[in-house]
Design a protein around this motif. Structure first.
Motif, mmCIF file in Angstrom:
data_model
loop_
_atom_site.group_PDB
_atom_site.id
_atom_site.type_symbol
_atom_site.label_atom_id
_atom_site.label_comp_id
_atom_site.label_asym_id
_atom_site.label_seq_id
_atom_site.Cartn_x
_atom_site.Cartn_y
_atom_site.Cartn_z
ATOM 1 N N MET A 1 69.469 91.719 19.137
ATOM 2 C CA MET A 1 70.120 91.741 20.525
ATOM 3 C C MET A 1 70.776 92.991 20.862
ATOM 4 S SD MET A 1 70.731 89.600 23.134
ATOM 5 C CE MET A 1 70.718 87.920 22.539
ATOM 6 N N ILE A 2 70.777 93.573 22.102
ATOM 7 C CA ILE A 2 71.189 94.764 22.551
ATOM 8 C C ILE A 2 72.523 94.266 23.628
ATOM 9 C CG2 ILE A 2 70.846 96.839 23.712
ATOM 10 C CD1 ILE A 2 68.010 97.050 22.504
ATOM 11 N N LEU A 3 73.544 95.004 23.588
ATOM 12 C CA LEU A 3 74.667 94.787 24.470
ATOM 13 C C LEU A 3 74.660 96.063 25.237
ATOM 14 C CD1 LEU A 3 76.934 93.331 25.526
ATOM 15 C CD2 LEU A 3 78.404 94.129 23.961
ATOM 16 N N GLU B 1 80.307 89.695 20.799
ATOM 17 C CA GLU B 1 79.474 90.167 19.782
ATOM 18 C C GLU B 1 78.517 89.747 19.137
ATOM 19 O OE1 GLU B 1 82.175 87.812 17.348
ATOM 20 O OE2 GLU B 1 82.276 88.708 19.602
ATOM 21 N N GLU B 2 78.430 88.267 19.444
ATOM 22 C CA GLU B 2 77.332 87.566 18.615
ATOM 23 C C GLU B 2 75.902 88.034 18.795
ATOM 24 O OE1 GLU B 2 76.311 82.654 18.527
ATOM 25 O OE2 GLU B 2 77.653 83.504 19.981
ATOM 26 N N ILE C 1 74.763 90.898 18.030
ATOM 27 C CA ILE C 1 74.389 92.120 18.476
ATOM 28 C C ILE C 1 73.851 93.205 17.370
ATOM 29 C CG2 ILE C 1 75.361 94.134 19.842
ATOM 30 C CD1 ILE C 1 74.632 91.688 21.675
ATOM 31 N N ASP C 2 72.854 93.935 17.815
ATOM 32 C CA ASP C 2 72.565 94.908 16.610
ATOM 33 C C ASP C 2 72.846 96.187 17.045
ATOM 34 O OD1 ASP C 2 71.253 92.919 14.981
ATOM 35 O OD2 ASP C 2 69.895 92.844 16.664
ATOM 36 N N LEU C 3 72.821 96.259 18.611
ATOM 37 C CA LEU C 3 73.240 97.797 19.097
ATOM 38 C C LEU C 3 73.911 97.538 20.538
ATOM 39 C CD1 LEU C 3 72.466 100.764 19.358
ATOM 40 C CD2 LEU C 3 70.206 100.291 20.399
ATOM 41 N N VAL C 4 74.866 98.367 20.686
ATOM 42 C CA VAL C 4 75.583 98.457 21.733
ATOM 43 C C VAL C 4 75.334 99.845 22.499
ATOM 44 C CG1 VAL C 4 77.962 98.337 22.694
ATOM 45 C CG2 VAL C 4 77.587 97.018 20.650
ATOM 46 N N TYR C 5 74.986 99.768 23.857
ATOM 47 C CA TYR C 5 75.327 100.726 24.812
ATOM 48 C C TYR C 5 76.572 100.670 25.585
ATOM 49 C CZ TYR C 5 70.351 101.923 23.954
ATOM 50 O OH TYR C 5 69.131 102.299 23.313
ATOM 51 N N GLN D 1 87.421 95.930 19.228
ATOM 52 C CA GLN D 1 88.097 94.635 18.605
ATOM 53 C C GLN D 1 87.212 93.559 18.469
ATOM 54 O OE1 GLN D 1 91.348 94.094 16.826
ATOM 55 N NE2 GLN D 1 91.016 96.398 16.969
ATOM 56 N N GLU D 2 86.237 93.186 19.289
ATOM 57 C CA GLU D 2 85.555 92.144 19.285
ATOM 58 C C GLU D 2 84.309 92.354 18.155
ATOM 59 O OE1 GLU D 2 85.821 88.996 20.689
ATOM 60 O OE2 GLU D 2 87.673 89.830 21.296
ATOM 61 N N PHE D 3 84.193 93.566 17.772
ATOM 62 C CA PHE D 3 83.314 93.967 16.700
ATOM 63 C C PHE D 3 84.152 94.311 15.331
ATOM 64 C CE2 PHE D 3 80.671 94.412 20.354
ATOM 65 C CZ PHE D 3 79.508 94.030 20.120
ATOM 66 N N LYS D 4 85.256 94.099 15.272
ATOM 67 C CA LYS D 4 86.116 94.419 13.920
ATOM 68 C C LYS D 4 85.460 94.152 12.704
ATOM 69 C CE LYS D 4 89.558 91.034 14.770
ATOM 70 N NZ LYS D 4 90.990 90.945 15.149
#
Length: 291
Positions: free
Chosen positions: A1-3, A63-64, A66-70, A95-98
């Motif tokens: 999943m991409i965010l 963040e649930e 998620i593999d990659l964030v743009y 912080q959501e990806f800590k």
């Protein structure tokens, strides 16, 4: 999943369209006030996540899976609003990806971190700026580098292309350049931006990269070519204009900076060949196909 944050913006919306067309699962962070604007992307398959970067409580569970964030959110507003989005909003997101500091993060930064000189800036140049937007951007970049083990920061030049970023719109609206227009800038066509962002999925280039075409250009020279192609005079110069904080933080204020960037590193690292290697090819295409 991409965010994708900033999914309804000029770059973000086009990136989402390309990702969805390639059957990627995409979650888009959407401000509640932009639900209608995001409707067409949702119809294409975008999974909406309604929240505000400046409201940490609204980001819970973003963040649930998620593999990659743009991270593409941007704003030109007051210093307070700009700082809150770029710096505090970025920190809220991180912080959501800590629990997952190894998450791959691609960030849209900009050239304002560089000094206002005629020197050609490369990525190893130490960011030195007195510009308020540049200082905000530097702090945002530091947050990314302190948090993530896998980050790509793209210092993106001035993006042009179809629709709202089409410089030929100035043919009817006119354009005002503050000063004499002889400030060096680095441009990039939206198609090259999207292609490079997409390529990050399979070829993730860790580090900081300038994202611009091969040929820095004076702002005046860029728009003079638009005038020549369109056979229309529309440029206004405001050499004695007082620059307020709001103007300084806007795209008009950024156009007063004298910043040219070198793109050698991104071309070599990603083995990328530009569709529009200079603004000349990009403007010619826009004129022939969209103006």
């Amino acid at each position: 999943m991409i965010l994708v944050t900033g999914c309804t913006g000029y770059i973000g919306s086009r990136l989402c369209q390309r990702l969805l067309a390639s059957n990627y699962k995409v979650r888009g962070l959407i401000r509640p006030s932009e639900k209608e604007r995001a409707k067409s992307l949702i119809e294409l398959g975008l999974l909406p996540f309604y929240g505000e970067l400046t409201d940490p409580a609204s980001l819970h569970n973003i963040e649930e899976d998620i593999d990659l964030v743009y991270h593409l959110t941007g704003i030109h507003s007051t210093y307070h609003n700009t700082y809150n989005l770029y710096v505090q909003g970025t920190n809220n997101l991180l912080q959501e990806f800590k629990r997952n500091p190894k998450i791959s993060v691609v960030v849209a930064s900009n050239s304002s971190v560089y000094s206002d000189t005629q020197a050609l800036h490369i990525e190893s140049s130490k960011p030195i700026t007195n510009h308020p937007f540049g200082k905000i951007t530097m702090e945002m970049e530091k947050s990314i580098m302190d948090f993530s083990e896998n980050y790509t920061i793209f210092r993106i030049g001035e993006v042009y292309g179809e629709r709202e970023a089409n410089p030929f719109q100035a043919c009817t609206k006119g354009i005002t350049l503050i000063g004499d227009g002889m400030n060096y800038t680095s441009k990039i066509h939206i198609e090259d931006v999207i292609n490079i962002l997409i390529k990050c999925i399979k070829c993730f280039p860790k580090g900081i990269f300038n994202l611009c075409d091969d040929l820095p250009v004076h702002q005046l020279e860029f728009y003079k070519l638009v005038e020549t192609l369109s056979k229309t005079k529309f440029i206004q110069l405001k050499t004695d204009m007082v620059i307020s904080e709001r103007i300084m933080l806007s795209i008009h204020g950024l156009r007063t900076l004298n910043i040219a960037m070198d793109n050698t590193l991104i071309k070599q690292t990603m083995d990328y060949e530009f569709i529009y290697p200079t603004y000349k090819e990009g403007l010619q295409f826009l004129y022939e196909n969209q103006c």
